[in-house]
Motif scaffolding. Structure first.
Motif, short mmCIF file in Angstrom:
data_model
loop_
_atom_site.label_atom_id
_atom_site.label_comp_id
_atom_site.label_asym_id
_atom_site.label_seq_id
_atom_site.Cartn_x
_atom_site.Cartn_y
_atom_site.Cartn_z
N ALA A 4 133.86 55.16 119.14
CA ALA A 4 133.27 56.50 119.09
C ALA A 4 133.95 57.32 117.99
O ALA A 4 135.15 57.19 117.74
CB ALA A 4 133.43 57.20 120.43
N LYS A 35 126.58 55.64 114.57
CA LYS A 35 126.91 56.82 115.36
C LYS A 35 127.32 56.41 116.76
O LYS A 35 126.53 56.51 117.71
CB LYS A 35 125.72 57.77 115.37
N ASN A 36 128.55 55.94 116.90
CA ASN A 36 129.09 55.42 118.15
C ASN A 36 128.40 54.09 118.49
O ASN A 36 127.21 53.92 118.22
CB ASN A 36 128.93 56.40 119.31
N TYR A 81 123.81 51.02 119.10
CA TYR A 81 124.29 52.21 118.40
C TYR A 81 123.79 53.48 119.10
O TYR A 81 122.97 53.43 120.01
CB TYR A 81 123.80 52.19 116.95
N TYR A 136 130.51 62.63 116.28
CA TYR A 136 129.30 62.29 117.03
C TYR A 136 129.51 62.38 118.54
O TYR A 136 128.72 61.86 119.31
CB TYR A 136 128.84 60.88 116.66
N MET A 137 130.57 63.04 118.96
CA MET A 137 130.85 63.22 120.38
C MET A 137 130.67 64.70 120.71
O MET A 137 131.33 65.57 120.14
CB MET A 137 132.27 62.75 120.71
N ASP A 187 133.94 49.40 122.61
CA ASP A 187 133.29 50.70 122.45
C ASP A 187 134.02 51.46 121.34
O ASP A 187 135.25 51.54 121.35
CB ASP A 187 133.33 51.50 123.74
N PHE A 200 138.58 57.56 114.54
CA PHE A 200 137.70 57.09 115.60
C PHE A 200 138.52 56.74 116.84
O PHE A 200 139.75 56.64 116.79
CB PHE A 200 136.85 55.89 115.17
#
Length: 455
Positions: free
Chosen positions: A206, A179-180, A435, A210-211, A204, A224
């Motif tokens: 993301a 999750k990121n 994570y 999950y944002m 990174d 992503f």
């Protein structure tokens, strides 16, 4: 190549087709997930002679101690190889080796070897991911010759019960990665004599789901977001790459930007795709060699050959260890094979052949995907003359704490040049991958690149 088909359903006959538009699987077939199949679609049973055991749930979250920096311990530290395959003995095992592995024995007969250990089916993921995989099986359909996914609301493991080669590839590209995440990694491109310089990067990644500030209507075609900053050596430090990885890249091509620290400018980077050059790779890999394979599948015809038992890199916790220095790993010709662990596993075999009229430096790829995780573990790359050119190996590990299929690193060996690139190493990083980070959409905009690359 001798292929042994393992799936016991009449539907597997359809898997010999290349790409095609097919319906999602029936509820009855989807119910095999978690029963005769693992929740992600592997065959739950072991093989006939027991050398591949049954899957019983994978590693638990406390499988081994995790150090203060977050590095995973080795659950199998006490194990020794059952045997080691060398150039002298490779012929005895050729039915369980890839063409690329056999070519590596010929290219480096005195140093390349494959230490084979007891097989452990360690793959495990959170229950929510298993539930999403089943949702994918029931709803996701390939569209536009397999280049797009419809009804892909689950966002993970598009086709856990695949019917075509492109569906297997989509499983690799849509596998669960956490999750990121935030990670410090290293890569090197050794010369033929073994000399190398380390390139350090900060990544990174993301995922829109999950944002907190992601807007569904604006991210529906985004798989992503990815940002990579080079932090060493000094001549490259401050260069930043930003990618918005789209799902249907024919309709909406991958969006990429680069910030050049020397020029202090942000520019669109359409070359960051297909066979465009990889970051700081000295010509040793293409953009779509990252993560073993990535990007739009539209330039290839994909044939699902079947399943095969192969000795593949697996449970490479030793190679992942922070007790190692990069100098322990990086050697002339290939990485230190004494640090690598291979096990016998079932893999899906997919052949990718360049479509007529399309362009790519790789005219053909033969790809091997672990049945339990859908991770690409071996890929053979052929040039336009049909010659085996590059051999990719992904040194798989299972992050048992997070339930994520990952790599301790991956290498791409150039058989002609006698050089290679190794990526994804973290042994000398201060911390293991982090994570559950909390990035914002504004972190992944072109405007954010200049601030990220200031030096």
């Amino acid at each position: 190549m001798k292929i042994t088909t393992m799936m016991r359903t009449g539907a597997l006959a359809l898997s010999l087709l290349a790409t095609g538009v097919m319906a999602a699987v029936s509820p009855q077939e989807a119910d095999k997930l978690g029963n005769t199949l693992t929740p992600l679609g592997g065959e739950k049973a072991g093989n006939a002679d027991g050398s591949i055991p049954a899957w019983t749930g994978g590693l638990k979250a406390n499988a081994a101690p995790i150090d203060s920096a977050g590095f995973l311990g080795n659950p199998f530290a006490a194990e020794k190889p059952l045997f080691t395959i060398t150039a002298a003995t490779a012929g005895q095992y050729k039915d369980k080796l890839t063409e690329g592995q056999l070519a590596m024995f010929k290219r480096y007969p005195d140093s390349y070897r494959i230490p084979v250990y007891q097989t452990h089916r360690t793959a495990s993921s959170p229950q929510e991911i298993y539930d999403l995989a089943k949702k994918s099986a029931l709803n996701t359909k390939p569209e536009n010759d397999g280049n797009d996914l419809s009804n892909f609301e689950s966002r993970f493991y598009a086709f856990p019960i695949p019917k075509s080669g492109v569906e297997v590839v989509w499983n690799h590209m849509t596998r669960y990665r956490g999750k990121n995440l935030h990670r410090d990694l290293a890569q090197a491109v050794p010369q033929t004599n073994g000399d190398y310089n380390i390139v350090e990067v900060v990544d990174d990644v993301a995922f829109p789901q999950y944002m907190k500030d992601a807007e569904a209507d604006k991210t529906s075609n985004v798989l992503f977001y990815y940002k990579q900053e080079v932090t060493a050596p000094s001549r490259l430090a401050g260069n930043v790459l930003l990618v918005h990885e789209t799902i249907d890249q024919v309709k909406e091509p991958r969006m990429a930007w680069q910030y050049n620290a020397g020029q202090r400018r942000v520019r669109r980077a359409p070359q960051v795709a297909y066979d465009g050059p990889g970051t700081a790779a000295d010509g040793m890999r293409t953009s779509d060699n990252a993560d073993m394979y990535n990007g739009s599948p539209d330039r290839y015809q994909w044939k699902l050959v079947g399943k095969k038992e192969v000795y593949i890199p697996y449970n490479n916790y030793k190679l992942y260890s922070p007790s190692l220095k990069y100098a322990d790993i990086i050697k002339p010709g290939h990485i230190n094979q004494d640090l690598v662990r291979y096990e016998l596993h079932r893999v899906w075999v997919v052949e990718a052949t360049l479509k007529p009229g399309e362009r790519h430096v790789y005219a053909k790829r033969t790809m091997y995907f672990d049945e339990d995780t859908w991770t690409a573990v071996e890929i053979d790359h052929y040039d336009g003359r049909g010659q085996l050119w590059r051999v990719g190996e992904g040194f798989a590990i299972n992050d048992y704490k997070e339930g994520i299929a990952n790599y301790a690193g991956f290498s791409l060996y150039d058989l002609i040049a006698g050089r290679y690139i190794v990526q994804g190493l973290s042994n000398e990083s201060k911390n293991a991958v982090a994570y559950n980070t909390t990035p914002k959409m504004s972190d992944f905009t072109p405007a954010a690149l200049r601030n990220a690359g200031v030096r």
